[in-house]
Motif scaffolding. Sequence first.
Motif, short mmCIF file in Angstrom:
data_model
loop_
_atom_site.label_atom_id
_atom_site.label_comp_id
_atom_site.label_asym_id
_atom_site.label_seq_id
_atom_site.Cartn_x
_atom_site.Cartn_y
_atom_site.Cartn_z
N LEU A 1 5.93 3.31 0.19
CA LEU A 1 5.38 1.98 -0.10
C LEU A 1 5.64 1.06 1.08
CD1 LEU A 1 6.52 1.60 -3.78
CD2 LEU A 1 4.23 1.04 -3.00
N ARG A 2 4.61 0.40 1.54
CA ARG A 2 4.77 -0.52 2.66
C ARG A 2 4.20 -1.89 2.28
NH1 ARG A 2 1.98 2.43 7.56
NH2 ARG A 2 0.55 3.03 5.89
N LEU A 3 4.95 -2.93 2.63
CA LEU A 3 4.58 -4.29 2.27
C LEU A 3 3.49 -4.81 3.20
CD1 LEU A 3 5.32 -6.74 0.44
CD2 LEU A 3 6.91 -7.44 2.25
N ILE A 4 2.41 -5.33 2.61
CA ILE A 4 1.31 -5.87 3.40
C ILE A 4 1.51 -7.38 3.60
CG2 ILE A 4 -1.20 -6.12 3.55
CD1 ILE A 4 -1.43 -3.84 1.51
N TYR A 5 1.59 -8.11 2.52
CA TYR A 5 1.83 -9.55 2.51
C TYR A 5 2.66 -9.88 1.28
CZ TYR A 5 -1.44 -11.30 6.12
OH TYR A 5 -2.08 -11.61 7.30
N TYR A 6 3.33 -11.01 1.36
CA TYR A 6 4.01 -11.51 0.18
C TYR A 6 3.91 -13.03 0.13
CZ TYR A 6 8.09 -12.69 3.12
OH TYR A 6 8.92 -13.22 4.08
N SER A 7 4.19 -13.55 -1.05
CA SER A 7 4.19 -14.99 -1.28
C SER A 7 5.48 -15.33 -2.01
CB SER A 7 2.98 -15.39 -2.12
OG SER A 7 3.06 -16.74 -2.51
N ALA A 8 6.40 -15.94 -1.31
CA ALA A 8 7.70 -16.24 -1.90
C ALA A 8 7.58 -17.29 -3.01
CB ALA A 8 8.68 -16.72 -0.84
N SER A 9 6.63 -18.19 -2.86
CA SER A 9 6.41 -19.21 -3.88
C SER A 9 4.97 -19.70 -3.75
CB SER A 9 7.39 -20.37 -3.73
OG SER A 9 7.23 -20.98 -2.46
N LYS B 1 3.46 -12.50 6.32
CA LYS B 1 3.11 -11.12 6.64
C LYS B 1 4.27 -10.19 6.33
CE LYS B 1 0.02 -12.44 10.42
NZ LYS B 1 -0.26 -12.35 11.88
N GLY B 2 3.92 -9.00 5.92
CA GLY B 2 4.88 -7.93 5.74
C GLY B 2 4.83 -6.95 6.89
N GLU B 3 5.02 -5.69 6.59
CA GLU B 3 5.11 -4.66 7.62
C GLU B 3 3.75 -4.27 8.19
OE1 GLU B 3 6.92 -1.12 6.08
OE2 GLU B 3 6.63 0.02 7.93
N VAL B 4 2.70 -4.29 7.35
CA VAL B 4 1.38 -3.79 7.78
C VAL B 4 0.27 -4.77 7.43
CG1 VAL B 4 1.98 -1.33 7.85
CG2 VAL B 4 1.31 -2.37 5.68
N PRO B 5 0.23 -5.98 8.00
CA PRO B 5 -0.75 -6.99 7.58
C PRO B 5 -2.13 -6.89 8.23
CG PRO B 5 0.71 -7.88 9.25
CD PRO B 5 1.18 -6.48 8.99
N ASN B 6 -2.25 -6.11 9.31
CA ASN B 6 -3.51 -6.12 10.06
C ASN B 6 -4.67 -5.61 9.22
OD1 ASN B 6 -2.14 -7.08 12.25
ND2 ASN B 6 -1.97 -5.11 13.29
N ARG C 1 0.85 -1.17 0.00
CA ARG C 1 0.00 0.00 0.00
C ARG C 1 0.89 1.23 0.00
NH1 ARG C 1 -3.64 0.75 5.26
NH2 ARG C 1 -3.63 2.89 4.47
N GLN C 2 0.39 2.31 -0.63
CA GLN C 2 1.16 3.55 -0.70
C GLN C 2 0.28 4.70 -0.23
OE1 GLN C 2 2.62 4.91 -4.58
NE2 GLN C 2 4.50 5.59 -3.58
N ASP C 3 0.74 5.35 0.79
CA ASP C 3 0.03 6.49 1.39
C ASP C 3 0.93 7.71 1.35
OD1 ASP C 3 -0.65 3.89 3.47
OD2 ASP C 3 -2.31 4.93 2.49
N PRO C 4 0.34 8.90 1.19
CA PRO C 4 1.14 10.14 1.17
C PRO C 4 2.02 10.25 2.42
CG PRO C 4 -1.12 10.58 0.52
CD PRO C 4 -1.10 9.16 1.02
#
Lengths: 113, 111
Positions: free
Chosen positions: B43-51, B57-62, B36-39
């Motif tokens: 850019l902050r990572l929410i979730y990722y999938s390596a494979s 979870k990333g930095e801001v998953p809630n 997500r990108q906020d003013p």
Amino acid sequence: QKEVEQNSGPLSVPEGAIASLNCTYSDRGSQSFFWYRQYSGKSPELIMFIYSNGDKEDGRFTAQLNKASQYVSLLIRDSQPSDSATYLCAVIGPGAGSYQLTFGKGTKLSVIP
Amino acid sequence: NAGVTQTPKFQVLKTGQSMTLQCAQDMNHNSMYWYRQDPGMGLRLIYYSASEGTTDKGEVPNGYNVSRLNKREFSLRLESAAPSQTSVYFCASSIMNQPQHFGDGTRLSIL
């Protein structure tokens, strides 16, 4: 907490000049470094990546990495008005299988005709 | 060559509604990401999938959940939208720790 710091700008340079964008990172073991360009209202676009100490050149762009100083920079030669955008520095930290990018907040570049 | 495709491009929700943001890539990448990108916040990572088959979870998953449906598709779900989730959402994909390629984004407003 991994941190990537950039001057927010705006950085203003005249057309034809060299623009110098700087970035520092907190995690000493970081291994991969990226520069993205983002136009207003658009998505980030990769312009350079660098993995080893030293310089890497691609056209008008040069990325410079100094791991000892935890510093990465982007030089844009012969700056054009079309280079006006926000430039994002991004870093991947250490560790096998670590794919997470940590982004700086970006430096806004304005090239004045 | 579409790259990373996100749908929808714009969405307005009311507080408490749910929705799913869709992302698909045609580059045969293993790893996919939601940001997500906020003013002023970058850019902050929410979730990722390596494979395929894994999510982290990333930095801001809630307030978010994700599903890696197959190698191509990675969706982000908001179960009960809140005004604080008003943002621009980007999906990206990559091969391991190689450069990430971004979709065009989804502009989400929650009233």
